[in-house]
Design an enzyme around this catalytic site. Structure first.
Site, PDB file in Angstrom:
ATOM      1  N   LYS A 112       0.812  -1.225   0.000  1.00 53.90           N
ATOM      2  CA  LYS A 112       0.000   0.000   0.000  1.00 53.90           C
ATOM      3  C   LYS A 112       0.841   1.269   0.000  1.00 53.90           C
ATOM      4  O   LYS A 112       0.345   2.336  -0.345  1.00 53.90           O
ATOM      5  CB  LYS A 112      -0.944   0.013   1.210  1.00 53.90           C
ATOM      6  CG  LYS A 112      -2.112  -0.942   1.039  1.00 53.90           C
ATOM      7  CD  LYS A 112      -3.235  -0.632   1.972  1.00 53.90           C
ATOM      8  CE  LYS A 112      -4.446  -1.491   1.622  1.00 53.90           C
ATOM      9  NZ  LYS A 112      -5.596  -1.229   2.442  1.00 53.90           N
ATOM     10  N   LYS A 195      -4.432  -8.939  -6.449  1.00 50.15           N
ATOM     11  CA  LYS A 195      -5.751  -9.264  -5.896  1.00 50.15           C
ATOM     12  C   LYS A 195      -6.751  -8.137  -6.178  1.00 50.15           C
ATOM     13  O   LYS A 195      -6.365  -6.974  -6.271  1.00 50.15           O
ATOM     14  CB  LYS A 195      -5.658  -9.566  -4.396  1.00 50.15           C
ATOM     15  CG  LYS A 195      -5.729  -8.369  -3.520  1.00 50.15           C
ATOM     16  CD  LYS A 195      -6.282  -8.666  -2.126  1.00 50.15           C
ATOM     17  CE  LYS A 195      -6.471  -7.313  -1.453  1.00 50.15           C
ATOM     18  NZ  LYS A 195      -7.469  -7.255  -0.455  1.00 50.15           N
ATOM     19  N   LYS A 198     -11.120  -3.072  -3.374  1.00 46.23           N
ATOM     20  CA  LYS A 198     -12.150  -2.045  -3.543  1.00 46.23           C
ATOM     21  C   LYS A 198     -11.568  -0.650  -3.737  1.00 46.23           C
ATOM     22  O   LYS A 198     -12.211   0.225  -4.290  1.00 46.23           O
ATOM     23  CB  LYS A 198     -13.163  -2.075  -2.396  1.00 46.23           C
ATOM     24  CG  LYS A 198     -12.591  -1.808  -1.012  1.00 46.23           C
ATOM     25  CD  LYS A 198     -13.724  -1.734   0.007  1.00 46.23           C
ATOM     26  CE  LYS A 198     -13.699  -2.858   1.020  1.00 46.23           C
ATOM     27  NZ  LYS A 198     -12.517  -2.904   1.886  1.00 46.23           N
TER      28      LYS A 198
END
Ligand code: AQP
Length: 335
Positions: A112, A195, A198
């Site tokens: 991230k 993956k 959202k």
């Protein structure tokens, strides 16, 4: 006595088919056999910037999705994480005994945070696994039904619980990882080696749980495949796109791998895509209809969350009091 389960989803955007198969649908399936606690983890969502009004709305919308998917709030405890203050408090107590090296090893943090952002990213993102560990340990959960991407965080939770128990004596139950049988790792349609998430920006990366049927068909039609022209399950990264489509088909039909492969034997990718879109749309239609009825009833949603927070607090507060006593924090004197 049923074994206890705890799991959560962040209100950090529209839920994807990955969130549904890896978590929400799995929860519905286990909820009859376990004493379940399902939480909308809003404190996790703020580890990255959120629009305040969007966060409030998202929390209600995800609650409505839990209910529309089949979670029964009479039977399972449904609550917002920030409504149970023990989550924040335990996170601090556990932070103080977490080695920094453990946090730096977490791959989700590395994924991230780009290298260039390291200096400016919020410390909460690094501390995310500690907050998650506290969520689970507060409820003395036996099992944690989450997707594959959370496996490392669950290992971290187990290590932290063992560290605490070793230092202060038996306090926390050591929870086990409990992934769904199918769909525990759904990949992005635009890049099947990553993956499905959202919070990805691209509009053809994720299938959303509330996507209308024509959009589902359109996104699947654009999904990345390969040039092998062969429809079978495979862990070859070059065949990850077709593998992902087959995984989606299997997750929505509950068929065995051999049956799925036999069904598509000799067929082309166009046909595979059409059939995948069809089973997804068939399965999502009833959930979407229930969601549309439910989401406008804010009073009911707020009542579910209020009741859930009360039931959750009763367990969480008892664990927290025990932890504070073990650490040596002085309890306030009774009047
Ligand atoms: N692609 C996926 N396949 C299967 N399961 C998945 N989950 C997430 N993505 C997939 C599972 O969904 C649950 C909720 O996850 P979360 O909201 O707490 O955060 P996450 O794992 O980081 O999910 P996202 O969608 O990638 O959210 P963002 O983009 O906000 O970080 C978990 O059980 C997770 O395993």
């Amino acid at each position: 006595m049923k074994q206890r389960v705890l799991s959560g989803i962040q209100p950090s955007g529209q839920l994807t088919i990955g969130n549904y198969l890896g978590a929400l649908r799995h929860w519905v399936r286990v909820s009859q056999d376990f004493d379940c606690h399902f939480t909308i983890v809003d404190l996790h969502a703020i580890t990255v910037p959120q629009d305040p009004a969007g966060l409030r709305e998202g929390t209600r919308e995800i609650t409505a999705l839990f209910l529309a998917a089949g979670i029964d709030p009479q039977h399972s405890v449904v609550f917002a994480q920030s409504h149970v203050v023990a989550h924040s408090e335990l996170a601090w107590l556990l932070t103080c005994m977490t080695p920094l090296g453990w946090l730096h090893r977490m791959t989700q943090f590395k994924d991230k945070v780009g290298r260039e952002q390291m200096e400016s990213v919020g410390a909460g993102l690094l501390n995310y696994p500690v907050l998650m560990a506290g969520d689970i340990l507060l409820y003395q959960a036996h099992a944690v039904p989450v997707g594959e991407d959370q496996r490392q965080h669950l290992e971290f939770t187990r290590d932290l619980a063992q560290r605490f128990n070793h230092r202060y004596g038996p306090t926390f139950r050591i929870p086990t990882f409990f992934p769904a049988r199918t769909g525990a790792k759904i990949m992005g349609l635009d890049d099947p080696t990553k993956k499905m998430s959202k919070s990805e920006e691209s509009d053809h990366h994720a299938l959303l749980l509330l996507d209308p049927p024509d959009l589902v068909a359109q996104k699947i039609k654009r999904a990345v495949t390969d040039n092998f022209r062969e429809i079978r399950f495979s862990d070859d990264p070059e065949r990850a796109g077709v593998n992902n489509l087959l995984t989606l088909y299997q997750a929505f039909t509950d068929e065995e791998s051999e049956t799925v492969e036999a069904r598509f034997d000799g067929k082309g990718y166009g046909e595979l895509k059409r059939e995948v879109a069809e089973v997804i749309n068939e399965n999502l239609a009833p959930l979407q209809a229930r969601y549309r009825e439910m989401v406008s009833d804010r009073a009911y949603i707020d009542e579910v969350l209020r009741d859930g927070a009360q039931r959750a607090s009763a367990i969480a507060d008892a664990t927290l009091a025990d932890v504070k006593q073990k650490i040596g924090l002085l309890a306030p004197a009774a009047k």
